[in-house]
Design a protein around this motif. Structure first.
Motif, PDB file in Angstrom:
ATOM      1  N   ARG A 107      99.934  -7.051  11.334  1.00 31.79           N
ATOM      2  CA  ARG A 107     101.254  -6.719  10.805  1.00 31.79           C
ATOM      3  C   ARG A 107     101.308  -5.247  10.406  1.00 31.79           C
ATOM      4  NH1 ARG A 107     102.583  -9.674   5.778  1.00 31.79           N
ATOM      5  NH2 ARG A 107     100.500 -10.472   5.794  1.00 31.79           N
ATOM      6  N   GLU A 108     102.468  -4.678  10.568  1.00 35.22           N
ATOM      7  CA  GLU A 108     102.661  -3.304  10.102  1.00 35.22           C
ATOM      8  C   GLU A 108     102.738  -3.304   8.586  1.00 35.22           C
ATOM      9  OE1 GLU A 108     105.892  -1.234  11.932  1.00 35.22           O
ATOM     10  OE2 GLU A 108     105.482  -2.136  13.875  1.00 35.22           O
ATOM     11  N   LYS A 109     102.370  -2.206   8.013  1.00 36.54           N
ATOM     12  CA  LYS A 109     102.406  -2.095   6.559  1.00 36.54           C
ATOM     13  C   LYS A 109     103.838  -2.298   6.074  1.00 36.54           C
ATOM     14  CE  LYS A 109     100.114  -0.269   2.888  1.00 36.54           C
ATOM     15  NZ  LYS A 109      99.073  -1.008   2.277  1.00 36.54           N
ATOM     16  N   GLY A 110     104.017  -3.175   5.127  1.00 33.18           N
ATOM     17  CA  GLY A 110     105.335  -3.429   4.567  1.00 33.18           C
ATOM     18  C   GLY A 110     106.088  -4.545   5.269  1.00 33.18           C
ATOM     19  N   ALA A 111     105.595  -5.013   6.396  1.00 38.78           N
ATOM     20  CA  ALA A 111     106.270  -6.099   7.102  1.00 38.78           C
ATOM     21  C   ALA A 111     105.747  -7.427   6.568  1.00 38.78           C
ATOM     22  CB  ALA A 111     106.000  -5.995   8.595  1.00 38.78           C
ATOM     23  N   GLY A 112     106.577  -8.435   6.590  1.00 35.83           N
ATOM     24  CA  GLY A 112     106.146  -9.754   6.154  1.00 35.83           C
ATOM     25  C   GLY A 112     106.399  -9.986   4.681  1.00 35.83           C
ATOM     26  N   ARG A 113     105.658 -10.877   4.113  1.00 34.78           N
ATOM     27  CA  ARG A 113     105.841 -11.274   2.728  1.00 34.78           C
ATOM     28  C   ARG A 113     105.439 -10.132   1.788  1.00 34.78           C
ATOM     29  NH1 ARG A 113     103.403 -16.893   0.388  1.00 34.78           N
ATOM     30  NH2 ARG A 113     104.214 -16.667  -1.708  1.00 34.78           N
ATOM     31  N   PRO A 114     106.254  -9.902   0.758  1.00 34.09           N
ATOM     32  CA  PRO A 114     105.928  -8.811  -0.161  1.00 34.09           C
ATOM     33  C   PRO A 114     104.733  -9.159  -1.046  1.00 34.09           C
ATOM     34  CG  PRO A 114     107.896  -9.936  -0.907  1.00 34.09           C
ATOM     35  CD  PRO A 114     107.529 -10.522   0.420  1.00 34.09           C
ATOM     36  N   GLU A 118     105.091  -5.387  -5.115  1.00 36.65           N
ATOM     37  CA  GLU A 118     106.392  -5.093  -4.516  1.00 36.65           C
ATOM     38  C   GLU A 118     107.470  -6.032  -5.053  1.00 36.65           C
ATOM     39  OE1 GLU A 118     104.780  -3.494  -0.168  1.00 36.65           O
ATOM     40  OE2 GLU A 118     105.313  -5.606  -0.430  1.00 36.65           O
TER      41      GLU A 118
END
Length: 129
Positions: A107-114, A118
């Protein structure tokens, strides 16, 4: 007894040749119809086999084709048991380039569940003062 007249019970020979772990399992193998003698299906564990018979055995790990070379007197080590038969089984097929495991998902940083940090920052923005 003369050499050509010698015969051995099928289940006993399978146990001697280490095709089955116990004699009871050898009987179940035969009674289940997983053994052929000279292309004829055998369902009788007491069937007498002789030197020169060709056995086709359907085992969980694959089909084995064995030619009886000796009847044996007792169960022995695996190396000595291998002298009771000639293995006519075809070689196992080469390992195919079948399905391979999928690569690990990235996953890219910041994508998906916080993350927890955050989420707290988001709660601070939404919270009415």
């Amino acid at each position: 007894m003369s050499e050509p007249d010698q015969k051995r019970r099928l289940d006993k020979w399978l146990w001697f040749a280490r095709c089955a772990k116990t004699r009871t399992l050898a009987q179940k193998l035969v009674n289940g119809g997983h053994v052929r003698i000279n292309t004829e299906r055998c369902v009788n564990a007491a069937f007498k086999i002789k030197i020169g018979d060709v056995l086709t055995i359907g085992l969980p790990r694959g089909i084995r084709i064995l030619k009886v070379l000796d009847l044996g007197e007792k169960r022995q080590s695996a190396t000595l048991a291998a002298r009771l038969y000639e293995d006519l089984s075809p070689p196992p097929p080469p390992k195919s380039d079948g399905p391979r495991p999928l690569p690990q998902a990235v996953r890219e940083k910041g994508a998906g569940r916080p993350t927890k940090r955050e989420r707290r920052a988001t709660d601070r923005l939404i919270k009415p003062d």
